[in-house]
Scaffold this motif. Structure first.
Motif, mmCIF file in Angstrom:
data_model
loop_
_atom_site.group_PDB
_atom_site.id
_atom_site.type_symbol
_atom_site.label_atom_id
_atom_site.label_comp_id
_atom_site.label_asym_id
_atom_site.label_seq_id
_atom_site.Cartn_x
_atom_site.Cartn_y
_atom_site.Cartn_z
ATOM 1 N N UNK A 1 0.842 -1.184 0.000
ATOM 2 C CA UNK A 1 0.000 0.000 0.000
ATOM 3 C C UNK A 1 0.886 1.245 0.000
ATOM 4 N N UNK A 2 0.635 2.145 -0.931
ATOM 5 C CA UNK A 2 1.426 3.364 -1.021
ATOM 6 C C UNK A 2 0.941 4.450 -0.073
ATOM 7 N N UNK A 3 1.746 5.516 0.032
ATOM 8 C CA UNK A 3 1.399 6.610 0.934
ATOM 9 C C UNK A 3 0.127 7.325 0.484
ATOM 10 N N UNK A 4 -0.028 7.468 -0.818
ATOM 11 C CA UNK A 4 -1.192 8.184 -1.347
ATOM 12 C C UNK A 4 -2.477 7.439 -0.996
ATOM 13 N N UNK A 5 -2.485 6.109 -1.236
ATOM 14 C CA UNK A 5 -3.676 5.315 -0.957
ATOM 15 C C UNK A 5 -3.939 5.234 0.540
ATOM 16 N N UNK A 6 -2.864 5.158 1.347
ATOM 17 C CA UNK A 6 -3.025 5.098 2.804
ATOM 18 C C UNK A 6 -3.650 6.379 3.348
ATOM 19 N N UNK A 7 -3.231 7.537 2.785
ATOM 20 C CA UNK A 7 -3.806 8.811 3.242
ATOM 21 C C UNK A 7 -5.285 8.913 2.884
ATOM 22 N N UNK A 8 -5.680 8.353 1.731
ATOM 23 C CA UNK A 8 -7.096 8.357 1.339
ATOM 24 C C UNK A 8 -7.924 7.524 2.308
ATOM 25 N N UNK A 9 -7.375 6.384 2.721
ATOM 26 C CA UNK A 9 -8.091 5.534 3.681
ATOM 27 C C UNK A 9 -8.229 6.234 5.028
ATOM 28 N N UNK A 10 -7.170 6.901 5.462
ATOM 29 C CA UNK A 10 -7.227 7.625 6.740
ATOM 30 C C UNK A 10 -8.274 8.723 6.706
ATOM 31 N N UNK A 11 -8.360 9.444 5.605
ATOM 32 C CA UNK A 11 -9.382 10.494 5.476
ATOM 33 C C UNK A 11 -10.785 9.895 5.489
ATOM 34 N N UNK A 12 -10.927 8.729 4.841
ATOM 35 C CA UNK A 12 -12.233 8.075 4.797
ATOM 36 C C UNK A 12 -12.639 7.563 6.174
ATOM 37 N N UNK A 13 -11.689 7.059 6.944
ATOM 38 C CA UNK A 13 -12.002 6.513 8.263
ATOM 39 C C UNK A 13 -12.544 7.577 9.219
ATOM 40 N N UNK A 14 -12.135 8.826 9.035
ATOM 41 C CA UNK A 14 -12.591 9.905 9.925
ATOM 42 C C UNK A 14 -14.094 10.163 9.788
ATOM 43 N N UNK A 15 -14.622 9.958 8.609
ATOM 44 C CA UNK A 15 -16.048 10.223 8.385
ATOM 45 C C UNK A 15 -16.868 8.955 8.131
ATOM 46 N N UNK A 16 -16.225 7.791 8.218
ATOM 47 C CA UNK A 16 -16.921 6.527 7.974
ATOM 48 C C UNK A 16 -17.765 6.131 9.180
ATOM 49 N N UNK A 17 -18.872 5.453 8.952
ATOM 50 C CA UNK A 17 -19.725 4.959 10.029
ATOM 51 C C UNK A 17 -20.484 3.733 9.513
ATOM 52 N N UNK A 18 -20.901 2.898 10.454
ATOM 53 C CA UNK A 18 -21.620 1.684 10.081
ATOM 54 C C UNK A 18 -23.093 2.018 9.803
ATOM 55 N N UNK A 19 -23.642 1.348 8.823
ATOM 56 C CA UNK A 19 -25.058 1.531 8.499
ATOM 57 C C UNK A 19 -25.913 0.648 9.402
#
Length: 221
Positions: A1-19
């Protein structure tokens, strides 16, 4: 996993929630998570076994002496290469490892093509080891940056570095010598990473015949 893709996942985790449907699939999620944990344990055990087996391989030990070549890539390369006697010259080894291209020039056209007879497992291990190697050796890092400045992509610059290192590996394996990393000229305080073998030679200062007649020299002698 590259740095670019890892940063995208981190940004997504901040606003992610379970349905609301999570309660329907919660057991499946837990089972998948447990499988991942079990797989990680198996990978750790396999790495430990590879490390033990590599101790009995002379080729793996030689490759491990190269800065950046770790306990996984080195045994894998040793296993895929088999015996260095299979290769009549260093160019054959470079082609086998996927670090060299074939000439595809014709008439006015100048170009190259990737060889088909490449060991993909050895190439993958070599690419990972080379990317780590350049971070340990300043000269290799400078060569990588030079290729990048020429417009080469990351993988192209790594393969260009691998072409040079293939010559060194061929020489090391044929002569059964470990990697030697010497301090750069004029840089006696350069940091040398672990697993690098340094051989320095201490030379006595040359004193001319005129200097031998000097009183200071005679007193010190």
């Amino acid at each position: 996993m590259g740095r670019k893709y890892a940063s995208l996942i981190e940004d997504w985790q901040k606003r992610a929630h379970f349905s609301e449907e999570v309660k329907w699939v919660s057991e499946t999620i837990q089972e998948d998570a447990q499988r991942c944990l079990d797989l990680n344990e198996k990978i750790k055990a396999l790495k430990a076994k590879i490390k033990e087996v590599a101790k009995d391989s002379k080729m793996a030990k030689i490759l491990l002496s190269i800065p950046g070549f770790g306990t996984i890539c080195s045994p894998e390369l040793a296993g895929e290469i088999g015996t260095i006697e299979r290769f009549s010259k260093e160019g054959s080894l470079a082609l086998y490892l996927g670090m060299a291209s074939l000439d595809n020039s014709s008439g006015k056209y100048q170009g190259s093509k990737q060889p088909k007879h490449v060991n993909t497992r050895a190439k993958a291990a070599m690419m990972v080891a080379l990317d780590r190697h350049r971070k340990y050796v300043p000269e290799s890092q400078r060569y990588y940056e030079k290729k990048r400045s020429e417009g080469k992509k990351h993988n192209q610059a790594i393969r260009a570095l691998g072409r040079h290192l293939s010559r060194i590996i061929y020489k090391m394996l044929t002569e059964e010598r470990e990697y030697e990393m010497r301090p750069e000229k004029g840089n006696t305080k350069s940091k040398i990473r672990p697993r690098s073998l340094i051989k320095t030679q201490i030379r006595k200062p040359k004193i001319s015949a005129k200097g031998k007649n000097n009183n200071i020299y005679q007193q010190s002698a």
